[in-house]
Write a protein that holds these residues in place. Structure first.
Motif, PDB file in Angstrom:
ATOM      1  N   UNK A 142      27.278  40.634  38.150  1.00 10.34           N
ATOM      2  CA  UNK A 142      27.803  39.616  39.145  1.00 10.34           C
ATOM      3  C   UNK A 142      28.767  38.836  38.527  1.00 10.34           C
ATOM      4  N   UNK A 143      28.528  38.221  37.202  1.00 12.62           N
ATOM      5  CA  UNK A 143      29.525  37.508  36.415  1.00 12.62           C
ATOM      6  C   UNK A 143      30.657  38.428  36.240  1.00 12.62           C
ATOM      7  N   UNK A 144      30.696  39.374  35.736  1.00 10.99           N
ATOM      8  CA  UNK A 144      31.684  39.997  35.612  1.00 10.99           C
ATOM      9  C   UNK A 144      32.667  40.510  36.671  1.00 10.99           C
ATOM     10  N   UNK A 145      31.982  40.922  37.797  1.00  9.23           N
ATOM     11  CA  UNK A 145      32.714  41.198  39.047  1.00  9.23           C
ATOM     12  C   UNK A 145      33.349  39.867  39.516  1.00  9.23           C
ATOM     13  N   UNK A 146      32.685  38.908  39.281  1.00 12.39           N
ATOM     14  CA  UNK A 146      33.279  37.418  39.857  1.00 12.39           C
ATOM     15  C   UNK A 146      34.569  37.143  39.099  1.00 12.39           C
ATOM     16  N   UNK A 147      34.420  37.149  37.772  1.00 13.46           N
ATOM     17  CA  UNK A 147      35.663  37.156  36.907  1.00 13.46           C
ATOM     18  C   UNK A 147      36.656  37.937  37.248  1.00 13.46           C
ATOM     19  N   UNK A 148      36.689  38.945  37.208  1.00 12.89           N
ATOM     20  CA  UNK A 148      37.565  40.148  37.650  1.00 12.89           C
ATOM     21  C   UNK A 148      38.333  39.788  38.864  1.00 12.89           C
ATOM     22  N   UNK A 149      37.284  39.611  39.804  1.00 14.63           N
ATOM     23  CA  UNK A 149      38.090  39.378  41.150  1.00 14.63           C
ATOM     24  C   UNK A 149      38.855  37.983  41.194  1.00 14.63           C
ATOM     25  N   UNK A 150      38.177  37.181  40.835  1.00 15.05           N
ATOM     26  CA  UNK A 150      39.104  35.654  40.813  1.00 15.05           C
ATOM     27  C   UNK A 150      40.239  35.776  40.040  1.00 15.05           C
ATOM     28  N   UNK A 151      40.113  36.433  38.794  1.00 17.74           N
ATOM     29  CA  UNK A 151      41.018  36.322  37.761  1.00 17.74           C
ATOM     30  C   UNK A 151      42.287  37.263  38.243  1.00 17.74           C
ATOM     31  N   UNK A 152      42.072  38.495  38.769  1.00 13.43           N
ATOM     32  CA  UNK A 152      43.013  39.188  39.065  1.00 13.43           C
ATOM     33  C   UNK A 152      43.262  39.354  40.713  1.00 13.43           C
ATOM     34  N   UNK A 153      42.841  38.567  41.357  1.00  9.88           N
ATOM     35  CA  UNK A 153      43.077  38.463  42.842  1.00  9.88           C
ATOM     36  C   UNK A 153      44.559  38.376  43.029  1.00  9.88           C
ATOM     37  N   UNK A 154      45.235  39.281  43.652  1.00  7.30           N
ATOM     38  CA  UNK A 154      46.788  39.289  43.693  1.00  7.30           C
ATOM     39  C   UNK A 154      47.439  38.089  43.948  1.00  7.30           C
ATOM     40  N   UNK A 155      47.252  37.490  45.124  1.00  6.22           N
ATOM     41  CA  UNK A 155      47.906  36.047  45.497  1.00  6.22           C
ATOM     42  C   UNK A 155      47.512  35.079  44.511  1.00  6.22           C
ATOM     43  N   UNK A 156      46.324  34.909  44.078  1.00 11.82           N
ATOM     44  CA  UNK A 156      45.884  34.024  43.082  1.00 11.82           C
ATOM     45  C   UNK A 156      46.982  34.034  41.724  1.00 11.82           C
ATOM     46  N   UNK A 157      46.835  35.125  41.416  1.00 13.71           N
ATOM     47  CA  UNK A 157      47.581  35.642  40.109  1.00 13.71           C
ATOM     48  C   UNK A 157      49.192  34.935  40.311  1.00 13.71           C
ATOM     49  N   UNK A 158      49.592  35.405  41.482  1.00 14.46           N
ATOM     50  CA  UNK A 158      51.213  34.664  41.651  1.00 14.46           C
ATOM     51  C   UNK A 158      51.038  33.442  41.950  1.00 14.46           C
ATOM     52  N   UNK A 159      50.400  32.629  42.505  1.00 11.18           N
ATOM     53  CA  UNK A 159      50.397  31.277  43.064  1.00 11.18           C
ATOM     54  C   UNK A 159      50.247  30.525  41.756  1.00 11.18           C
ATOM     55  N   UNK A 160      49.292  31.169  40.735  1.00 12.43           N
ATOM     56  CA  UNK A 160      48.736  30.253  39.544  1.00 12.43           C
ATOM     57  C   UNK A 160      49.974  30.568  38.742  1.00 12.43           C
ATOM     58  N   UNK A 161      51.080  31.176  38.844  1.00 11.16           N
ATOM     59  CA  UNK A 161      52.239  31.345  37.960  1.00 11.16           C
ATOM     60  C   UNK A 161      53.179  30.692  38.198  1.00 11.16           C
ATOM     61  N   UNK A 162      53.144  29.699  39.290  1.00 13.98           N
ATOM     62  CA  UNK A 162      54.095  28.877  39.860  1.00 13.98           C
ATOM     63  C   UNK A 162      53.953  27.281  39.553  1.00 13.98           C
ATOM     64  N   UNK A 163      54.899  26.706  39.511  1.00 13.37           N
ATOM     65  CA  UNK A 163      54.701  25.336  39.477  1.00 13.37           C
ATOM     66  C   UNK A 163      54.187  24.654  40.787  1.00 13.37           C
ATOM     67  N   UNK A 164      52.965  24.872  41.423  1.00 20.52           N
ATOM     68  CA  UNK A 164      52.454  24.178  42.246  1.00 20.52           C
ATOM     69  C   UNK A 164      51.038  23.808  41.909  1.00 20.52           C
ATOM     70  N   UNK A 165      50.589  22.846  42.563  1.00 16.21           N
ATOM     71  CA  UNK A 165      49.133  22.087  42.399  1.00 16.21           C
ATOM     72  C   UNK A 165      47.882  23.127  42.716  1.00 16.21           C
TER      73      UNK A 165
END
Length: 410
Positions: free
Chosen positions: A136-159
């Motif tokens: 479950x830890x592996x699955x949770x990391x991969x889902x959160x780290x590579x969730x498409x919109x999170x990847x994009x928004x976390x690469x921008x200058x927003x809080x």
């Protein structure tokens, strides 16, 4: 399953039987490195191409404030938005980025936010491991780290990355307090997460405080009516004590609802997929009537009929993934709530509070998609259990087929 007892571990009886709890925490160095590199590449592409301006125009606001603060140290007067701390630490981080990179400050902030996203993913994996084990830890990391919109928004200058991080730290601290020998560490994590959230999005800090208090109350009260009365008491205390402590409470005022209505109307005319046009949340009764519609919109938009261009169409596959995660998470909550009530409530109550707040606030599907990031962590943690079960069953099935094939060869 097991019955929850004070001070007991947060690993379920089912996890103990499966042997997952005895496995070491997964090695995540490789996926963390991949996620970090991906963030750097995304930040370079989004900022150097100018795409960041259309994806999140408010990054230009942060860059401007960073430039003003860096150029006028000690003299620039910050103005906070409703529900935000006027001295948000994010403005000052932007000032440091401007001092270091000037016109490339947004690029530097995008790379920094990407690193924070990777750290948050690691924290989410830790919580999933304490709940459900290694897979479950592996699955949770991969889902959160590579969730498409999170990847994009976390690469921008927003809080948003800072907000995700402090919410995860707060949840980890609240859970750690109940683990054997974890009181001191838990209190430090919880305090740090809440303080950090207060300097990013003050209204979320207040929701976390009330939600964590209610989660602890559920364990001691056990009966829902009394727990709800206790929750109402905590809300009343927050309303009274918040202004006395200098905390921003604008999100809880009638005037704030009128401000939200103005913002919703303005955002409905934006470039993003259309929002709940015609909605009125300018007073408490209308806000309550609108809430069911707002919840559906916040949780499930954009809908196919709202899509107007190719960029918006790219969000539809993620919505399908998100819907699957919501179903898996909901099923897991129902399964777990009776055996570890406090642990589940510690993640569930803040998620519900954040969801209901944003259900009233959202003016378009693009903003809703971005703000869902505040609750993705908890949903991923609950959903990771079903994914871990599926992977385990696939592994057993593959193993049994290989054994049968070996016997037939003999």
């Amino acid at each position: 399953g097991r019955t929850e007892t004070k001070g007991s571990s947060s690993v379920s009886g089912e996890a103990l039987k499966s042997g997952e709890s005895g496995e070491p925490f997964p090695a995540l160095a490789a996926p963390m490195l991949v996620a970090g590199i991906l963030h750097v590449v995304l930040s370079l592409v989004l900022h150097l191409s100018g795409a960041a301006d259309s994806l999140a125009p408010d990054h230009m606001l942060y860059r401007r404030w960073g430039r003003l603060l860096a150029s006028n140290v000690g003299t620039a007067a910050l103005v906070g938005e409703p529900g935000y701390n006027p001295n948000s630490v994010y403005y000052y981080i932007n000032a440091v980025a401007w001092f270091l990179g000037e016109r490339q400050s947004s690029l530097l902030m995008g790379i920094l936010n990407g690193a924070l996203h990777v750290v948050t993913s690691y924290l989410i994996a830790q919580i999933a491991y304490s709940f459900y084990g290694r897979r479950a830890a592996n699955a949770a990391f991969l889902l959160f780290a590579f969730f498409p919109s999170l990847l994009v928004y976390a690469s921008l200058n927003i809080r948003d990355s800072l907000s995700w991080l402090f919410i995860a730290i707060s949840m980890r601290g609240a859970l750690r307090i109940r683990e054997p020998g974890g009181v001191t560490t838990g209190i430090l994590l919880l305090a740090g997460g809440l303080i950090g959230t207060g300097f990013v999005r003050t209204y979320i800090m207040m929701m976390l405080l009330v939600s964590f208090g209610a989660a602890q109350m559920v364990t001691r009260v056990r009966k829902l009516p009394y727990a709800l009365l206790g929750l109402m008491a905590l809300v009343a205390i927050a309303l009274f004590a918040g202004p006395k402590l200098g905390l921003s409470m604008e999100m809880l005022t009638s005037k704030s609802l009128q401000d939200i209505q103005i913002a919703r109307t303005r955002l409905d005319g934006g470039a993003s997929a259309a929002g709940c046009q015609g909605a009125d949340v300018s007073n408490f009764s209308d806000a309550l009537l609108f809430l069911p519609r707002g919840l559906i919109f916040f949780l499930l938009s954009p809908f196919p009929w709202q899509v107007n261009n190719a960029r918006q169409a790219l969000a539809l596959p993620e919505v399908a993934l998100w819907l699957v995660l919501l179903v898996l998470a909901g099923r897991q909550v129902l399964e777990d709530i009776g055996v570890r009530t406090t642990q589940v409530a510690t993640l569930l109550f803040p998620t519900i509070a954040i969801t209901m707040t944003y259900a009233l606030m959202e003016g378009n599907a693009g903003t809703a998609n971005r703000h869902r990031g505040q609750m993705v962590g908890a949903i991923v943690i609950f959903g990771s259990r079903s994914i871990a079960r599926y992977l385990a069953s696939r592994g057993k099935s593959a193993g049994s087929k290989g054994f049968s094939h070996a016997r037939s060869v003999r």
